[in-house]
Design a protein around this motif. Sequence first.
Motif, PDB file in Angstrom:
ATOM      1  N   ASN A   9     -28.271 -25.890   9.435  1.00  0.00           N
ATOM      2  CA  ASN A   9     -27.208 -24.875   9.427  1.00  0.00           C
ATOM      3  C   ASN A   9     -27.633 -23.607  10.164  1.00  0.00           C
ATOM      4  N   LEU A  69     -21.771 -24.108   7.554  1.00  0.00           N
ATOM      5  CA  LEU A  69     -21.833 -25.162   6.538  1.00  0.00           C
ATOM      6  C   LEU A  69     -21.359 -26.446   7.200  1.00  0.00           C
ATOM      7  N   GLY A 110     -21.205 -30.353   8.908  1.00  0.00           N
ATOM      8  CA  GLY A 110     -21.198 -31.686   8.336  1.00  0.00           C
ATOM      9  C   GLY A 110     -22.506 -32.436   8.471  1.00  0.00           C
ATOM     10  N   SER A 162     -24.669 -31.452   5.569  1.00  0.00           N
ATOM     11  CA  SER A 162     -24.086 -32.049   4.364  1.00  0.00           C
ATOM     12  C   SER A 162     -24.400 -33.530   4.272  1.00  0.00           C
ATOM     13  N   SER A 212     -26.361 -24.658  -0.262  1.00  0.00           N
ATOM     14  CA  SER A 212     -25.085 -24.039   0.062  1.00  0.00           C
ATOM     15  C   SER A 212     -25.183 -22.516   0.094  1.00  0.00           C
ATOM     16  N   ALA A 252     -15.461 -22.996  -0.309  1.00  0.00           N
ATOM     17  CA  ALA A 252     -16.283 -23.795   0.603  1.00  0.00           C
ATOM     18  C   ALA A 252     -17.710 -23.916   0.099  1.00  0.00           C
ATOM     19  N   TYR A 281     -19.420 -27.419  -1.090  1.00  0.00           N
ATOM     20  CA  TYR A 281     -20.615 -27.837  -0.357  1.00  0.00           C
ATOM     21  C   TYR A 281     -21.758 -28.150  -1.322  1.00  0.00           C
ATOM     22  N   GLN A 341     -14.722 -32.976   0.569  1.00  0.00           N
ATOM     23  CA  GLN A 341     -15.554 -31.781   0.711  1.00  0.00           C
ATOM     24  C   GLN A 341     -15.243 -31.051   2.016  1.00  0.00           C
ATOM     25  N   ALA A 385     -13.907 -27.130   2.620  1.00  0.00           N
ATOM     26  CA  ALA A 385     -14.744 -26.194   3.375  1.00  0.00           C
ATOM     27  C   ALA A 385     -14.025 -25.573   4.555  1.00  0.00           C
TER      28      ALA A 385
END
Length: 288
Positions: A55, A88, A90, A93, A150, A178, A182, A241, A245
């Motif tokens: 991130n 944030l 993908g 995640s 997160s 979001a 997350y 999710q 977000a």
Amino acid sequence: MTPLAPSGARQFERAAEPEAAGFTDLLAAEWIKMRSLRSTYWVLVLSAVVAIAINVNAVHSDLPYIDQPHPPIPGEPPYVYDPLFHGLNGIASSVMTLAAASFGAITVFGEYATGMIRTTFAAVPDRRAVITAKVVLVAAVTLLLGAVVSVASFFTVNAMLASRHVGLSIHDPGCLRAVTAYALVVPVCALIGMAFGAVLRHATASIVAVVGMLFILPLLFGGDRYRALKEIGNHLPLAAQGRLALNPDSYTSLGAHPGTVTGSWIALGAWALVSVIVAVTVVRRRDV
């Protein structure tokens, strides 16, 4: 007539009877099992560090280009940088959810693979209590990691973006939602992994099933041509999710049949609940 046993003998018999294990004892036992496998928590810790790094790196790579003019696209609104989408993202995640789902599966099939499950059930015949303790511990550990990733990602990347005057506050529309989603998707995927581990009881099969469920299955429910298929896809864990977000202040095309915020929250809760029910039911009814 049978003579009465001396009081001392009766007290000895009562003292020799084992006390039933309490739920806190089961939690402690599961924590010892989890902590004894160093590779397990190292994978979780490293995945959290990698997710935060992804991130942060994504936003750091964007910094030189945020202030540059973007040519307008006919029929589209002016380009606006979206910190939620980039901060944030993908990929991070996916790293966390895959690690969490694998961790959840390992906590179940690992005991079956080593045969330790027989010792566990011999010590505590109440299978429902045993698997419930596993569920509580796995959910708590992965929720903590998800929250760390997160929160750390959000505040770090937005502090970096403050120099470009595009950073967000947690109080801005959609930000708290979001960050929460997350974090919550991580324990949800861990519980899904536990369900697969309980059903399959095999390392390779469980991990392949987790990957197929989280990353391959959504490919079958994309596109906007068939509404029924798209509705199913909208309620898969990572899609739900992703919908939560989204930044409500930025332009994002949701397609012909978009998911709703309420439906996405319900989907995450339903996946967690169904996974717990499956894991508890299968472990309780299946022979070792």
